[in-house]
Design a protein around this motif. Sequence first.
Motif, mmCIF file in Angstrom:
data_model
loop_
_atom_site.group_PDB
_atom_site.id
_atom_site.type_symbol
_atom_site.label_atom_id
_atom_site.label_comp_id
_atom_site.label_asym_id
_atom_site.label_seq_id
_atom_site.Cartn_x
_atom_site.Cartn_y
_atom_site.Cartn_z
ATOM 1 N N UNK A 137 0.854 -1.191 0.000
ATOM 2 C CA UNK A 137 0.000 0.000 0.000
ATOM 3 C C UNK A 137 0.887 1.237 0.000
ATOM 4 N N UNK A 138 0.925 1.952 -1.117
ATOM 5 C CA UNK A 138 1.717 3.191 -1.145
ATOM 6 C C UNK A 138 0.954 4.322 -0.451
ATOM 7 N N UNK A 139 1.695 5.188 0.251
ATOM 8 C CA UNK A 139 1.046 6.301 0.951
ATOM 9 C C UNK A 139 1.597 7.667 0.526
ATOM 10 N N UNK A 140 2.891 7.850 0.549
ATOM 11 C CA UNK A 140 3.473 9.159 0.226
ATOM 12 C C UNK A 140 3.413 9.393 -1.288
ATOM 13 N N UNK A 141 3.634 10.636 -1.704
ATOM 14 C CA UNK A 141 3.661 10.957 -3.138
ATOM 15 C C UNK A 141 4.713 10.124 -3.857
ATOM 16 N N UNK A 142 5.879 9.989 -3.249
ATOM 17 C CA UNK A 142 6.959 9.201 -3.853
ATOM 18 C C UNK A 142 6.528 7.742 -4.012
ATOM 19 N N UNK A 143 5.968 7.162 -2.956
ATOM 20 C CA UNK A 143 5.534 5.768 -3.005
ATOM 21 C C UNK A 143 4.452 5.550 -4.057
ATOM 22 N N UNK A 144 3.508 6.457 -4.156
ATOM 23 C CA UNK A 144 2.424 6.355 -5.143
ATOM 24 C C UNK A 144 2.989 6.441 -6.553
ATOM 25 N N UNK A 145 3.916 7.370 -6.782
ATOM 26 C CA UNK A 145 4.529 7.505 -8.104
ATOM 27 C C UNK A 145 5.261 6.227 -8.491
ATOM 28 N N UNK A 146 6.044 5.669 -7.562
ATOM 29 C CA UNK A 146 6.775 4.429 -7.858
ATOM 30 C C UNK A 146 5.814 3.272 -8.095
ATOM 31 N N UNK A 147 4.764 3.178 -7.294
ATOM 32 C CA UNK A 147 3.761 2.129 -7.443
ATOM 33 C C UNK A 147 3.073 2.241 -8.802
ATOM 34 N N UNK A 148 2.707 3.465 -9.195
ATOM 35 C CA UNK A 148 1.985 3.678 -10.454
ATOM 36 C C UNK A 148 2.848 3.458 -11.690
ATOM 37 N N UNK A 149 4.158 3.523 -11.554
ATOM 38 C CA UNK A 149 5.062 3.322 -12.702
ATOM 39 C C UNK A 149 5.734 1.945 -12.672
ATOM 40 N N UNK A 150 5.355 1.116 -11.719
ATOM 41 C CA UNK A 150 5.985 -0.205 -11.571
ATOM 42 C C UNK A 150 5.758 -1.105 -12.780
ATOM 43 N N UNK A 151 4.581 -1.053 -13.368
ATOM 44 C CA UNK A 151 4.304 -1.922 -14.516
ATOM 45 C C UNK A 151 5.249 -1.611 -15.675
ATOM 46 N N UNK A 152 5.561 -0.339 -15.893
ATOM 47 C CA UNK A 152 6.511 0.026 -16.954
ATOM 48 C C UNK A 152 7.867 -0.617 -16.692
ATOM 49 N N UNK A 153 8.341 -0.560 -15.442
ATOM 50 C CA UNK A 153 9.629 -1.168 -15.105
ATOM 51 C C UNK A 153 9.557 -2.684 -15.236
ATOM 52 N N UNK A 154 8.428 -3.269 -14.862
ATOM 53 C CA UNK A 154 8.240 -4.716 -14.979
ATOM 54 C C UNK A 154 8.334 -5.142 -16.449
ATOM 55 N N UNK A 155 7.729 -4.362 -17.344
ATOM 56 C CA UNK A 155 7.789 -4.666 -18.782
ATOM 57 C C UNK A 155 9.221 -4.594 -19.300
ATOM 58 N N UNK A 156 9.946 -3.562 -18.899
ATOM 59 C CA UNK A 156 11.352 -3.407 -19.310
ATOM 60 C C UNK A 156 12.181 -4.571 -18.766
ATOM 61 N N UNK A 157 11.938 -4.945 -17.520
ATOM 62 C CA UNK A 157 12.649 -6.058 -16.880
ATOM 63 C C UNK A 157 12.412 -7.354 -17.658
ATOM 64 N N UNK A 158 11.155 -7.596 -18.031
ATOM 65 C CA UNK A 158 10.814 -8.818 -18.772
ATOM 66 C C UNK A 158 11.511 -8.833 -20.133
ATOM 67 N N UNK A 159 11.483 -7.703 -20.823
ATOM 68 C CA UNK A 159 12.130 -7.613 -22.134
ATOM 69 C C UNK A 159 13.644 -7.815 -22.005
ATOM 70 N N UNK A 160 14.241 -7.199 -20.996
ATOM 71 C CA UNK A 160 15.685 -7.348 -20.781
ATOM 72 C C UNK A 160 16.033 -8.800 -20.480
ATOM 73 N N UNK A 161 15.201 -9.468 -19.683
ATOM 74 C CA UNK A 161 15.421 -10.878 -19.341
ATOM 75 C C UNK A 161 15.367 -11.746 -20.596
#
Length: 168
Positions: A132-156
């Motif tokens: 559960x993200x609470x701060x602005x930073x945590x929410x931003x990271x949580x909301x952009x996690x799928x983009x990083x997950x996609x990049x991670x999968x492609x890199x793998x």
Amino acid sequence: MAELTAKTCKESLVIKTSRVFPLDTNNHNTLFGGKLMSYIDDVASISAAMHSRCEVVTASTDSVDFLIPIRQSDSVSLKSYVSSVGRSSMEVFVKVIAEDLKTGERRLAATSFLTFVALNENGKPEQVPQVIPESDEEVMLFNTAQQRRNVRKERREHSEAFANVVTL
């Protein structure tokens, strides 16, 4: 299987502060990158274990972005927490803050994302609680996690294809 209770990002917060000693520095009198990477993996693994309450293994170090040098006159503080989860995987964000011990000036020196997998007592992936993200930073990271997950999968996928060509 029992329902897992979601946890806030701050429940996995780990803070480690160290002084930069001469043996920790390179020929530029700045902190060795490898030393900092070791610190990063250490705090991130603790955050992942705190979130999952399981043994964890590093699945990937997605990035370590060195933004500014960390000098011998600095202390170095690392702050890590789980920013997003999958079923058994956890993305951990680490930020590195250098502080000049004479002036008190603080600078963001590096950022990093790592992925850990929780393991049960048989060494098999274990489901982890949602985050559960609470701060602005945590929410931003949580909301952009799928983009990083996609990049991670492609890199793998690229790494696996590359491994099939590389000779031993």
